[in-house]
Design a protein around this motif. Structure first.
Motif, PDB file in Angstrom:
ATOM      1  N   PHE A 116     -54.529   3.352 -30.678  1.00 52.17           N
ATOM      2  CA  PHE A 116     -53.378   5.307 -29.760  1.00 52.17           C
ATOM      3  C   PHE A 116     -51.627   4.382 -30.163  1.00 52.17           C
ATOM      4  O   PHE A 116     -51.778   5.093 -29.709  1.00 52.17           O
ATOM      5  N   LYS A 117     -52.049   3.186 -29.530  1.00 54.20           N
ATOM      6  CA  LYS A 117     -50.609   2.684 -29.539  1.00 54.20           C
ATOM      7  C   LYS A 117     -49.850   2.911 -30.363  1.00 54.20           C
ATOM      8  O   LYS A 117     -48.355   2.261 -30.251  1.00 54.20           O
ATOM      9  N   ASN A 118     -50.092   2.359 -31.929  1.00 52.51           N
ATOM     10  CA  ASN A 118     -49.857   2.498 -32.672  1.00 52.51           C
ATOM     11  C   ASN A 118     -49.717   3.961 -33.927  1.00 52.51           C
ATOM     12  O   ASN A 118     -51.105   3.847 -34.938  1.00 52.51           O
ATOM     13  N   ARG A 119     -49.488   5.419 -33.301  1.00 51.30           N
ATOM     14  CA  ARG A 119     -50.041   5.997 -33.936  1.00 51.30           C
ATOM     15  C   ARG A 119     -49.538   6.058 -35.717  1.00 51.30           C
ATOM     16  O   ARG A 119     -50.610   6.424 -36.749  1.00 51.30           O
ATOM     17  N   LYS A 120     -48.706   5.526 -36.573  1.00 43.73           N
ATOM     18  CA  LYS A 120     -48.327   5.154 -37.858  1.00 43.73           C
ATOM     19  C   LYS A 120     -49.677   4.679 -38.246  1.00 43.73           C
ATOM     20  O   LYS A 120     -50.291   4.552 -40.056  1.00 43.73           O
ATOM     21  N   ASN A 121     -50.293   3.589 -37.767  1.00 43.08           N
ATOM     22  CA  ASN A 121     -51.336   2.842 -38.382  1.00 43.08           C
ATOM     23  C   ASN A 121     -53.118   3.434 -38.087  1.00 43.08           C
ATOM     24  O   ASN A 121     -53.688   4.019 -38.576  1.00 43.08           O
ATOM     25  N   GLN A 122     -52.441   4.647 -36.729  1.00 41.48           N
ATOM     26  CA  GLN A 122     -53.927   5.640 -37.035  1.00 41.48           C
ATOM     27  C   GLN A 122     -53.566   6.557 -37.708  1.00 41.48           C
ATOM     28  O   GLN A 122     -55.328   6.530 -38.611  1.00 41.48           O
ATOM     29  N   PHE A 123     -52.364   7.051 -38.490  1.00 40.26           N
ATOM     30  CA  PHE A 123     -52.594   7.858 -39.485  1.00 40.26           C
ATOM     31  C   PHE A 123     -52.920   7.379 -40.896  1.00 40.26           C
ATOM     32  O   PHE A 123     -54.315   7.996 -41.512  1.00 40.26           O
TER      33      PHE A 123
END
Length: 136
Positions: free
Chosen positions: A61-68
């Motif tokens: 959740f802290k890195n939204r791009k990786n989550q995406f």
């Protein structure tokens, strides 16, 4: 922040892929016995990968791009699993008799829908953060 809506969507994917394949049948075999995910090792592994990737995405959740990106990869795994189910249902033996396909074959579709909803929410958060940064 882990209390966002995409966390709820990803938890639904974890439950749909991690728990429901053990209770919902996939298809019937030639002896009219229901086949579940734990009966086929490849299918069990596919559902396991999908649920683990969704669980990993929750904690990114802290890195939204990786989550995406992890959610997109999870969608690809779900499409492979769905493709295997379509192939398996088209080549089921005993089609001269009435063979039944279970509701468990639709679980990858449910997972894909919730992954798309999670990605929309992640994109919305990313756009909100970009707009706030622009105002500074």
């Amino acid at each position: 922040m882990i209390q966002r809506i995409q966390t709820i969507y990803l938890l639904v994917v974890v439950l749909v892929s991690g728990a429901l394949p053990f209770w919902l049948p996939l298809w019937t075999d030639q002896e009219a016995n229901w086949v579940y995910a734990q009966d086929e090792l490849m299918i069990l592994g596919g559902f396991g990968v999908v649920s683990i990737l969704a669980l990993i995405a929750i904690f990114l959740f802290k890195n939204r791009k990786n989550q995406f990106v992890v959610n997109r990869l999870n969608m690809i795994f779900n499409l492979f699993l769905l493709g295997f189910f379509v192939y398996r249902s088209l080549t089921l033996s005993g089609e001269t008799n009435v063979s039944e396909k279970g509701i468990g074959m639709l679980l990858p579709i449910v997972s894909i829908v919730f992954l798309v909803l999670a990605n929309k929410a992640i994109k919305k958060d990313e756009d909100l953060v970009k707009s706030v940064d622009r105002l500074r």
